[in-house]
Design a protein around this motif. Structure first.
Motif, PDB file in Angstrom:
ATOM      1  N   LEU A 206       0.826  -1.205   0.000  1.00  0.00           N
ATOM      2  CA  LEU A 206       0.000   0.000   0.000  1.00  0.00           C
ATOM      3  C   LEU A 206       0.863   1.259   0.000  1.00  0.00           C
ATOM      4  O   LEU A 206       0.578   2.223  -0.713  1.00  0.00           O
TER       5      LEU A 206
ATOM      6  N   GLY B   9       2.588   1.598  -3.411  1.00  0.00           N
ATOM      7  CA  GLY B   9       1.613   2.017  -4.411  1.00  0.00           C
ATOM      8  C   GLY B   9       1.317   3.500  -4.328  1.00  0.00           C
ATOM      9  O   GLY B   9       1.240   4.195  -5.352  1.00  0.00           O
TER      10      GLY B   9
ATOM     11  N   THR C  95       0.841  -3.101  -8.016  1.00  0.00           N
ATOM     12  CA  THR C  95       0.283  -2.881  -6.680  1.00  0.00           C
ATOM     13  C   THR C  95      -0.872  -3.822  -6.399  1.00  0.00           C
ATOM     14  O   THR C  95      -0.965  -4.419  -5.313  1.00  0.00           O
ATOM     15  N   ARG C  96      -1.761  -3.970  -7.376  1.00  0.00           N
ATOM     16  CA  ARG C  96      -2.915  -4.835  -7.133  1.00  0.00           C
ATOM     17  C   ARG C  96      -2.514  -6.298  -7.009  1.00  0.00           C
ATOM     18  O   ARG C  96      -3.077  -7.035  -6.194  1.00  0.00           O
TER      19      ARG C  96
ATOM     20  N   VAL D  59      -1.008  -6.563  -3.526  1.00  0.00           N
ATOM     21  CA  VAL D  59      -2.071  -6.500  -2.519  1.00  0.00           C
ATOM     22  C   VAL D  59      -2.817  -7.829  -2.445  1.00  0.00           C
ATOM     23  O   VAL D  59      -3.090  -8.351  -1.357  1.00  0.00           O
TER      24      VAL D  59
ATOM     25  N   ASP E 218      -6.555  -0.517  -0.921  1.00  0.00           N
ATOM     26  CA  ASP E 218      -5.796   0.034  -2.040  1.00  0.00           C
ATOM     27  C   ASP E 218      -6.582   1.136  -2.730  1.00  0.00           C
ATOM     28  O   ASP E 218      -6.020   2.168  -3.116  1.00  0.00           O
TER      29      ASP E 218
ATOM     30  N   THR F 159     -13.482  -1.162  -6.807  1.00  0.00           N
ATOM     31  CA  THR F 159     -12.983  -2.295  -6.029  1.00  0.00           C
ATOM     32  C   THR F 159     -13.633  -3.596  -6.478  1.00  0.00           C
ATOM     33  O   THR F 159     -12.960  -4.624  -6.637  1.00  0.00           O
TER      34      THR F 159
END
Length: 412
Positions: free
Chosen positions: A22, A25, A125-126, A129, A145, A317
């Motif tokens: 996080l 990102g 990042t995703r 995560v 996120d 999301t």
């Protein structure tokens, strides 16, 4: 109504890899969000070009970033983070060391080159995560996120605009891009894992694209596009309505309240015990956007924007969550790249669509035009899910995302 609990956040935030992902990102995305507005200010104020020229530059850079998403994501799946991020950092360093100090056309070329080799921030990042938490906490982690994205989107451009009023736009643009380079180097050093326990490793045999790049995945990506059409169009419509009301000084405040609603909505959605289909959320976002056209005062618009904002982050999301579950882990980088490109495309389409409506019917029509797009896509998606369920087909949307999750978090 689904129950809300803080327990999912306590579990998710106990993961050190998630906290690291996080923070990384946010550090990498901040310069990206700041650069868009900086390029416009630099083009108009320093280079003396028109807003049309600034828009063309922004559009060219946006298209380059959208094109880069899938193929950079595919490289992530094949070679891993470090072998993809380092070339991106070197290209960014080379391009943005020169671009702020040259004329318009060379700036445009360098911005496009940099965009094609941009660090695949959202895909990295995703994936990091998702890999950092068990599958039943995935939605909560993605919600965190999304909240981090909202904060970066609110804070970074505001700081960039303030800095541009204090110093040369060329040097502010240079400093911002160098911060992005530094953040990319930090990401290369940390090298967060992109696969969770038990998932296929980076570089493993890939599932053929034809096995996952199909209607369920494309439908979720289309919902993502429609979401950013609504958001980008609403952004322009808010500015137009506030100008008509003679309250241009309060535009930033209204946008901040709208963004605050999204942040609160993202946190609430991550605390739910069950998921909600992205198509239902998109429909709710569209319905909540329509009343913004009726606002007759800045505070009225801010209040209606807060309500609509409550569904912004949850809708995005949900599309990330659903898309990540549809595809095999070994192609998640490419899939998230495609998802990011669909989001970017929606953002590029929403502003001109709202602009056309505003020019033809007045400022309030901007909200109506983009809300109609969102409602239409939501309706088509829900109809398709219902039709496939009625036909007896086992589909991701109907079986995985509209029922409470089981102990393993897979049955939605």
């Amino acid at each position: 109504m689904p129950a809300v609990s803080l327990a999912p956040y306590r579990r998710a935030l106990a993961s050190r890899p998630l906290r690291s992902a996080l923070v990384l990102g946010a550090l990498v995305r901040g310069p990206v969000f700041a650069s868009g507005v900086l390029l416009t200010i630099h083009t108009v104020s320093t280079l003396g070009r028109s807003y049309t020229a600034a828009g063309a530059l922004a559009a060219a850079a946006t298209v380059a970033i959208a094109v880069s998403g899938p193929w950079r994501g595919r490289l992530l799946d094949r070679f891993g983070l470090r072998r993809v991020v380092l070339p991106s950092v070197l290209v960014a360093l080379a391009c943005w060391s020169v671009a702020p100090f040259v004329g318009y056309w060379l700036l445009l070329v360098l911005a496009v080159v940099a965009g094609l080799f941009v660090i695949p921030t959202f895909s990295i990042t995703r994936q990091a995560v998702i890999a950092a938490v068990p599958e039943n906490d995935r939605r909560t982690a993605i919600s965190l996120d999304s909240v981090a994205v909202e904060i970066a989107f609110i804070v970074a451009p505001a700081l960039a605009v303030w800095a541009a009023t204090q110093w040369s736009t060329a040097w502010v643009l240079f400093a911002t891009q160098m911060l992005g380079v530094a953040a990319g180097l930090l990401m290369w050093v940390v090298d967060p894992p992109l696969r969770g326990e038990g998932e296929a490793r980076v570089g493993s045999a890939r599932a053929p694209r034809r096995s996952w790049f199909r209607l369920p995945f494309l439908a979720v990506c289309l919902a993502a596009t429609a979401t950013t059409v609504v958001l980008a169009g609403s952004d322009i419509a808010i500015v137009a309505v506030m100008r008509e009301l003679g309250s241009t000084a309060q535009i930033g405040l209204v946008l901040a309240v709208w963004g605050l609603g999204s942040l609160v909505g993202g946190l609430l959605y991550g605390a739910l015990h069950r998921s909600i289909s992205a198509f239902w959320l998109l429909g709710g976002l569209a319905v909540a956007t329509f009343p913004m056209a009726l606002a007759t005062s800045p505070w009225g618009l801010a209040g209606l924007g807060f309500v609509a904002g409550l569904l912004c982050a949850p809708t995005i999301t949900a599309t990330v969550d659903q898309a990540s579950r549809i595809v095999p882990a070994e192609v998640r980088g490419e899939a998230m790249g495609w998802h990011g490109s669909f989001l970017t495309t929606g953002g590029a389409l929403g502003a001109p669509l709202a602009g056309l409506a505003i020019d033809g019917r007045g400022p309030s029509a901007g909200f109506v035009a983009v809300a109609l797009v969102g409602l239409a896509v939501a309706g088509l998606g829900l109809t398709a899910v219902h039709a496939r369920r009625y036909a007896g087909g086992v589909t991701v949307d109907a079986r995985r995302f509209t029922r409470p999750s089981g102990p393993d978090g897979r049955a939605r």
